[in-house]
Design an enzyme around this catalytic site. Structure first.
Site, short mmCIF file in Angstrom:
data_model
loop_
_atom_site.label_atom_id
_atom_site.label_comp_id
_atom_site.label_asym_id
_atom_site.label_seq_id
_atom_site.Cartn_x
_atom_site.Cartn_y
_atom_site.Cartn_z
N HIS A 75 0.85 -1.21 0.00
CA HIS A 75 0.00 0.00 0.00
C HIS A 75 0.88 1.26 0.00
CE1 HIS A 75 1.05 0.78 4.20
NE2 HIS A 75 0.92 -0.52 4.39
N GLU A 99 -1.49 -7.11 7.43
CA GLU A 99 -0.11 -6.88 7.86
C GLU A 99 0.22 -7.78 9.07
OE1 GLU A 99 3.37 -4.50 7.48
OE2 GLU A 99 2.74 -6.60 7.53
N ARG A 126 -5.91 0.71 4.01
CA ARG A 126 -4.78 1.26 3.26
C ARG A 126 -4.44 0.40 2.03
NH1 ARG A 126 -2.96 -0.62 8.34
NH2 ARG A 126 -1.07 -1.91 8.41
N HIS A 185 0.79 -5.56 2.40
CA HIS A 185 1.56 -4.78 3.39
C HIS A 185 3.05 -5.16 3.37
CE1 HIS A 185 -2.31 -3.52 5.16
NE2 HIS A 185 -2.69 -4.66 4.62
O1 LIG Z 1 4.24 -0.68 11.26
C1 LIG Z 1 3.98 -1.60 10.46
O2 LIG Z 1 2.91 -2.23 10.39
C2 LIG Z 1 5.08 -2.02 9.50
C3 LIG Z 1 4.80 -1.61 8.09
O3 LIG Z 1 4.47 -0.26 8.01
O4 LIG Z 1 6.26 -1.39 9.93
P1 LIG Z 1 7.70 -2.03 9.65
O5 LIG Z 1 8.02 -1.66 8.23
O6 LIG Z 1 8.56 -1.39 10.67
O7 LIG Z 1 7.58 -3.53 9.83
#
Ligand SMILES: O=C(O)[C@@H](CO)OP(=O)(O)O
Length: 225
Positions: free
Chosen positions: A9, A111, A58, A181
């Protein structure tokens, strides 16, 4: 030959604030909307037969904004499947098949669940626990954040879904778009490209930048665009 396009996203409002997000359902920032528009322009020539997103706004927004640029005359339409209708054309007017690109939303593409880190600022968390510990929580294969999922846990839901729900469309010669994600896609890229635990530690997936594969001769080959 079929095409698979993966898109993380566009930037979310919590990405912009550098806050761990996970399953918190935040929308795109204005920059993220621009990224989704640019991604759409980039993939506009590819006619997609089916789209998959997570349940999170998102990723859904990114898919719908990107496809609004598509040269296809078909309209991306979220199919409210809820498991009741496997073949959406049996419920919707079969004529619609000519004018609709079905968009399936599924939690398996959500995610990674970040547990107690959700809502915390990443820089402040690194100050509290140390850069290395936060890097392990964010990018390692099997070191989970407090009460959260490690990448292996996330793969435990994304990969069966990919194999059972997404792969058959590629085998049938259909072009597939997956909007998800950073970490749910890292688990899928690790699977497709057969990355090791060491290699995945360094794998970053930028927001709004399509990743291209071609399905031919029974396997997915990365396209370097
Ligand atoms: O905060 C989150 O859900 C992830 C992706 O945005 O963060 P990171 O990239 O630090 O895993």
């Amino acid at each position: 030959m079929a095409k698979l396009v993966l898109i993380r996203h566009g930037e979310s409002v919590w990405n912009q604030k550098n806050v761990f997000t996970g399953w918190v359902d935040v929308p795109l920032s204005s920059n993220g909307i621009k990224e989704a528009l640019n991604a759409g322009e980039e993939i506009s020539a590819t006619e997609f037969d089916v789209v998959f997103t997570s349940l999170q706004i998102r990723a859904i927004e990114t898919a719908m904004i990107a496809l609004a640029q598509n040269k296809s005359s078909k309209t991306p339409t979220v199919i409210h499947d809820e498991g009741k209708m496997k073949d959406w054309t049996t419920i919707y007017n079969p004529e619609m098949e000519k004018s609709v690109i079905p968009v399936y939303r599924d939690w398996h593409l959500n995610e990674r669940y970040y547990g107690e880190l959700q809502g915390k600022n990443k820089a402040e968390t690194a100050k509290e626990y140390g850069d290395e510990q936060v890097h392990q929580w964010r990018r390692s294969y099997d070191c989970p954040p407090p009460k959260g999922e490690c990448l292996k846990d996330t793969a435990g839901r994304t990969i069966p879904f990919f194999e059972e729900s997404i792969f058959p469309h590629l085998k049938a010669g259909e072009n597939v778009l997956v909007s998800a994600h950073g970490n749910s896609l890292r688990s899928i890229v690790m699977f497709i490209e057969n990355l090791t635990k060491e290699q995945v530690l360094g794998l970053e997936i930028p927001t709004g930048k399509p990743i291209y594969y071609e399905y031919k001769n029974g396997k997915l080959e990365k396209e370097n665009k």
